[in-house]
Design a protein around this motif. Structure first.
Motif, short mmCIF file in Angstrom:
data_model
loop_
_atom_site.label_atom_id
_atom_site.label_comp_id
_atom_site.label_asym_id
_atom_site.label_seq_id
_atom_site.Cartn_x
_atom_site.Cartn_y
_atom_site.Cartn_z
N CYS A 1 0.90 -0.97 -0.03
CA CYS A 1 0.14 -0.05 -0.16
C CYS A 1 0.94 1.12 -0.06
CB CYS A 1 -0.87 -0.02 0.94
SG CYS A 1 -1.82 1.70 1.51
N GLU B 1 0.11 4.17 1.16
CA GLU B 1 0.00 4.76 2.22
C GLU B 1 0.64 4.41 3.62
OE1 GLU B 1 -1.70 7.88 1.50
OE2 GLU B 1 -1.58 8.56 3.61
N CYS B 2 0.19 3.24 3.58
CA CYS B 2 0.45 2.38 5.07
C CYS B 2 1.44 1.39 4.97
CB CYS B 2 -0.89 1.90 5.95
SG CYS B 2 -1.56 0.29 4.99
N CYS C 1 -7.30 -0.15 0.21
CA CYS C 1 -6.51 -1.04 1.00
C CYS C 1 -7.31 -1.25 2.33
CB CYS C 1 -5.17 0.09 1.63
SG CYS C 1 -4.69 -0.66 2.81
N CYS D 1 -6.00 0.63 5.52
CA CYS D 1 -5.77 2.01 5.76
C CYS D 1 -7.12 2.82 4.78
CB CYS D 1 -4.66 2.78 5.60
SG CYS D 1 -4.12 2.89 3.80
N TYR E 1 -6.77 3.42 1.79
CA TYR E 1 -6.18 4.03 0.67
C TYR E 1 -6.65 3.57 -0.65
CZ TYR E 1 -2.92 5.29 -2.97
OH TYR E 1 -2.25 5.86 -4.08
ZN LIG Z 1 -3.04 1.20 3.34
#
Ligand SMILES: [Zn+2]
Lengths: 295, 331
Positions: free
Chosen positions: A28, A30-31, A47, A50, A52
């Motif tokens: 991911c 983002e995370c 995701c 998170c 995303y």
């Molecule tokens: Zn994520």
């Protein structure tokens, strides 16, 4: 567009190979969670950890938004020309061919008609994978034609944006697409037909400053970058760091420029509700998933 | 920008210096003497040659520099010369008054017109007050308010376009720069009164277009109009703003380029050396253009006007359809 009627299996084929991460296991952005591709496909490329929202193609959105098999492409056969004979390190002509080869698209837009819960709509969707979703003459023309087809058939228009803005390789003509698309939306409004604008990550520049901001209802995916000037330009102009969450969907919602931030899994239901309200169809029964801050 | 030597550009400096020399010579020398008259004539011929040499075949970048010339007339310089009466009206009725855009009620050659335009400042204090001619959303909303008012009372609209672009700042984004520009495009497209626009300096991107949805658009000879500034384009293409002159060439930003492409209706000639060398003469040319464009548009009914405006913008574009060239720029 025969592949489109293959149903859910078609999603894989439609995934843009260069823009979509490869392999069965994905990280991911983002995370940094490691995600299993089949799970990710099932969750519409959101995701699970998170939330995303990965960038997906217009064709993937059509699978998500429209009744299965209902999408019919219109105004295909429009291709970019090179009115300025523009070249930088590469010729614009070569960039077009490279983008067409990479994406299998003619330009940064796919338009046509479809149904949402049985309600007919016109649709014009941008593809970020084609030269950053930039708006040149073909994008402007197909949006204008989609609006005209909506008027002719008395149906609403949905635009779905993912764009870095105007396509500078078409110079002043790309700027004029802002006026062209907005003028057609004025006509659509006079005809009392709704325009629903969906903003996805990212929507900036000339696209935001024209049709994308002119929805009767404007929906945005969570955390999408939406703004006029790009963050880098603003940072360089004011010479200071930008606040957390600046120019994200939630920021726009809070400042009154977006009606609702909508999770990708809820886009279809939200769209169906809005379209039913404007048309003859009864409003869907049952509640839309409430967000914590809804009242 | 070369602002030294009293705000003259590098390429016009030899001419300006020669002209100053001629002026001094005339003031102090005895014009009765035959050898002095000959010398004056010689210098004037030289100046004329130099002027032709400099101003024929200007590069696109030189046009950009002229469009941004520190001495170039701004909107209010024209209004002062062209309007019998000008009553400025301020504010967007929502947030504030943006000094980067001016607007108001004017009389012009026997007509009553609404005027809106970008406004730059001449000295540092005025530049700051006018935010270097870069509007915030409230500027566009003020312009919209005035234009809608004009339409309600059947008054034609003149717009003067002269901005680097809409201001890229935090507050501007918070207050909806995109929405403000988009709204102007949408509403201007359908206003049932004639709208004539003149690009008098820089036509910078969406910030310029927000006053640019007109029935007729003209550009002054040394003005530019572009989707992105040459510097911004150069930064994206080569990561180097210093390559702006190349970007200006590639983007084709001049009045001559846009006229050839069919995007504008005409080029307004400027006095020799540019509008800043003779503002009165530049204003007269602008006024004549506004006058004749308006006379033409007044022949149309509101419905015809609005339909023609829509068709005008629908025609903007250049593409291939089933392999065949469509739209502008295929000649
Ligand atoms: Zn994520």
């Amino acid at each position: 567009m025969a592949w489109f009627r293959r149903g859910k299996k078609g999603i894989k084929a439609a995934v843009d190979k260069k823009d979509m991460p490869q392999g069965v296991w994905l990280k991911c952005r983002e995370c940094t969670e490691i995600l299993y591709r089949p799970e990710l496909e099932k969750s519409h490329w959101v995701c699970q950890k998170c939330g995303y929202h990965f960038r997906i193609s217009s064709r993937q959105y059509f699978q998500l938004l429209f009744d299965e098999g209902s999408f019919v492409e219109e105004d295909a056969g429009l291709r970019p020309s090179d009115p300025l004979h523009f070249r930088d390190s590469k010729k614009y002509k070569d960039r077009i061919v490279a983008a067409q080869t990479k994406t299998g698209l003619d330009d940064a837009i796919v338009s046509g008609r479809a149904t949402v819960d049985g309600i007919p709509v016109s649709i014009a969707a941008l593809d970020f994978s084609f030269m950053g979703g930039s708006m040149g003459s073909v994008v402007g023309e197909r949006i204008a034609r989609a609006a005209q087809r909506a008027i002719d058939a008395r149906r609403g228009l949905i635009t779905l944006s993912a764009s870095g803005g105007a396509r500078m390789q078409e110079g002043i003509l790309s700027l004029m697409q802002m006026a062209k698309t907005s003028a057609m939306l004025a006509k659509l409004a006079e005809e009392r037909l709704p325009h629903i604008s969906i903003l996805t990550d990212p929507t900036t520049g000339g696209v935001t400053a024209s049709f994308a901001s002119l929805g009767d209802v404007i929906l945005a995916e969570p955390k999408a970058l939406v703004g006029f000037a790009g963050p880098r330009v603003i940072r360089e102009t004011i010479n200071q760091e930008l606040p957390e969450g600046f120019q994200r969907s939630e920021f726009l919602e809070a400042h009154g420029f977006v009606d609702r931030v909508v999770h990708r899994r809820d886009l279809n239901r939200t769209l169906a509700t809005v379209l039913a309200f404007f048309g003859d169809a009864p409003m869907p029964t049952g509640r839309l998933r409430r967000r914590q801050d809804d009242h | 920008m070369s602002e030294g030597m009293g705000g003259w550009l590098d390429f016009e400096r030899p001419l300006v210096e020669l002209e100053q020399k001629i002026a001094e010579f005339r003031d102090f020398a005895d014009g009765e003497k035959i050898e002095i008259r000959d010398e004056l004539r010689r210098l004037e011929t030289k100046a004329e040659k130099l002027r032709t040499q400099i101003f024929t075949g200007l590069t696109r970048w030189q046009r950009v520099q002229l469009a941004r010339h520190p001495r170039r007339p701004y909107t209010l310089d024209y209004l002062q010369r062209l309007t019998g009466c000008f009553l400025e009206l301020k504010g967007d009725r929502g947030f504030g008054d943006d000094r980067a855009i001016v607007g108001g009620l004017a009389s012009f050659r026997g007509r009553k017109v609404m005027v809106v335009g970008h406004q730059k400042g001449r000295d540092i204090k005025a530049k700051l007050e006018r935010n270097f001619g870069m509007p915030h959303p409230e500027g566009y909303r003020k312009a919209l308010r005035l234009m809608e008012m004009a339409a309600r009372f059947g008054r034609p609209i003149f717009t003067f376009i002269d901005t680097q672009g809409a201001y890229p700042g935090i507050a501007a984004e918070e207050r909806g720069q995109s929405e403000a520009i988009a709204r102007n495009l949408l509403v201007m497209a359908r206003l049932p009164v004639p709208i004539v626009g003149i690009v008098i300096g820089e036509g910078g991107s969406g910030g310029a277009l927000a006053l640019g949805v007109c029935d007729r658009t003209f550009m002054q000879e040394n003005s530019v109009y572009s989707v992105i500034s040459p510097e911004g384009c150069a930064a994206i293409l080569w990561g180097d703003r210093a390559r702006a002159p190349e970007a200006a060439e590639a983007l084709k930003v001049t009045a001559q380029d846009l006229s050839k492409l069919g995007v504008i209706d005409g080029i307004i000639p400027e006095p020799p050396g540019g509008a800043h060398r003779d503002v009165d003469a530049a204003a007269t040319s602008v006024g004549d253009t506004l006058d004749s464009a308006l006379a033409e548009l007044e022949q149309l009914s509101p419905a015809e006007l609005v339909e023609a405006r829509l068709q005008r913008f629908l025609a903007m574009g250049s593409y291939l359809e089933d392999g065949l060239p469509k739209g502008l720029g295929h000649s």
